[in-house]
Design a protein around this motif. Structure first.
Motif, short mmCIF file in Angstrom:
data_model
loop_
_atom_site.label_atom_id
_atom_site.label_comp_id
_atom_site.label_asym_id
_atom_site.label_seq_id
_atom_site.Cartn_x
_atom_site.Cartn_y
_atom_site.Cartn_z
N ILE A 175 -6.04 3.92 -12.00
CA ILE A 175 -5.51 2.63 -11.58
C ILE A 175 -4.42 2.17 -12.54
CG2 ILE A 175 -6.04 0.18 -11.25
CD1 ILE A 175 -7.02 1.94 -8.98
N VAL A 230 -2.96 -3.73 -7.66
CA VAL A 230 -3.51 -2.50 -7.08
C VAL A 230 -4.86 -2.79 -6.42
CG1 VAL A 230 -4.22 -0.12 -7.53
CG2 VAL A 230 -2.34 -1.12 -8.85
N TYR A 231 -5.71 -3.53 -7.12
CA TYR A 231 -7.03 -3.83 -6.55
C TYR A 231 -6.93 -4.78 -5.37
CZ TYR A 231 -9.63 -1.44 -10.21
OH TYR A 231 -10.17 -0.48 -11.04
N ASP A 263 -9.67 -0.99 -2.80
CA ASP A 263 -10.91 -1.36 -3.49
C ASP A 263 -11.16 -0.56 -4.75
OD1 ASP A 263 -11.46 -3.31 -1.62
OD2 ASP A 263 -12.67 -1.99 -0.36
N GLY A 264 -10.39 0.47 -4.99
CA GLY A 264 -10.56 1.29 -6.18
C GLY A 264 -9.78 2.57 -6.05
N ARG A 281 -2.71 -4.31 -12.65
CA ARG A 281 -3.96 -3.79 -12.08
C ARG A 281 -4.46 -4.65 -10.92
NH1 ARG A 281 -7.57 -0.47 -14.89
NH2 ARG A 281 -9.26 -1.88 -14.31
N PRO A 282 -4.47 -6.01 -11.06
CA PRO A 282 -4.95 -6.82 -9.94
C PRO A 282 -4.17 -6.60 -8.65
CG PRO A 282 -4.86 -8.14 -11.94
CD PRO A 282 -4.20 -6.83 -12.26
N ARG A 336 0.82 -1.20 0.00
CA ARG A 336 0.00 0.00 0.00
C ARG A 336 0.86 1.26 0.00
NH1 ARG A 336 -4.28 -2.40 4.40
NH2 ARG A 336 -5.72 -3.37 2.89
#
Length: 209
Positions: free
Chosen positions: A42, A56-57, A61-62, A53-54, A21
């Motif tokens: 994103i 980051v998700y 959550d966005g 991208r996955p 994070r």
């Protein structure tokens, strides 16, 4: 090897979630600093951090929650710096004394952490409503602190709330100038301008000295 073998994106190694994070928040902050809020997405954050991208998700959550986390982190950092620079403990001193303490400290504060302050001083155009509301709440907190200081310095009857709005707007503008051209807008120049402003605002009250 078959000519159908495709180049693969470098694999993002597993790291503890808090470390991930932090990495993504730092990436988002770099994008804001370099390109502005409008370019944050994103996809952009994933590319900046060198992940998919996955990934980051998997950490947020966005985009909205990611930006909210970033604002919370930067708010704590910025307010801590601001409280340290403003001479709140010397509020009983004459205005000129306060100016001569505060202006150089604020100038140095900006130069010590330009990435944080460039992001704060921007006016974002396209961000989610909750993010905009958080930015405005942070500004309100700073404005309230300025209003408290103004109320103790200026003569009775002065509209401290309106004065605080004006001072905050001036601080934002001058702060942007300092970050863009620190040598042109150095601490000595700003301090002298602040001295002149105090003398003009309080010419006959005796409060300026």
């Amino acid at each position: 090897m078959s000519d159908q073998v495709r180049k693969r994106r470098p694999y993002a190694a597993r790291v503890p979630i808090e470390e991930r994070r932090t990495q993504l928040l730092d990436a988002a902050l770099r994008i804001i600093d370099r390109d502005g809020y409008d370019r944050v997405s994103i996809d952009a954050i994933a590319k900046e951090a060198g992940v998919t991208r996955p990934v980051v998700y998997g950490a947020f959550d966005g985009l909205g929650p990611l930006l909210m986390s970033l604002l919370e982190r930067q708010q704590k950092r910025a307010l801590g710096q601001l409280y340290g620079a403003l001479p709140i403990t010397a509020l009983g001193s004459p205005p000129l004394v306060l100016v001569e303490r505060a202006v150089p400290a604020l100038h140095q504060m900006l130069l010590n952490d330009p990435v944080t302050w460039r992001a704060i001083l921007q006016t974002p155009a396209n961000v989610p409503d909750p993010v905009r509301q958080r930015i405005e709440a942070n500004q309100d907190q700073v404005r309230a602190m300025i209003q408290m200081m103004v109320a103790t310095l200026l003569p009775a009857g002065t509209d401290a709330e309106l004065a605080a709005h004006g001072i905050l707007a001036l601080m934002r503008h001058v702060g942007a100038l300092v970050l863009a051209e620190p040598e042109r807008y150095d601490a000595e120049r700003l301090t002298e301008a602040a001295r002149q402003a105090v003398r003009m605002a309080l010419p006959s009250t005796g409060l300026s000295t």
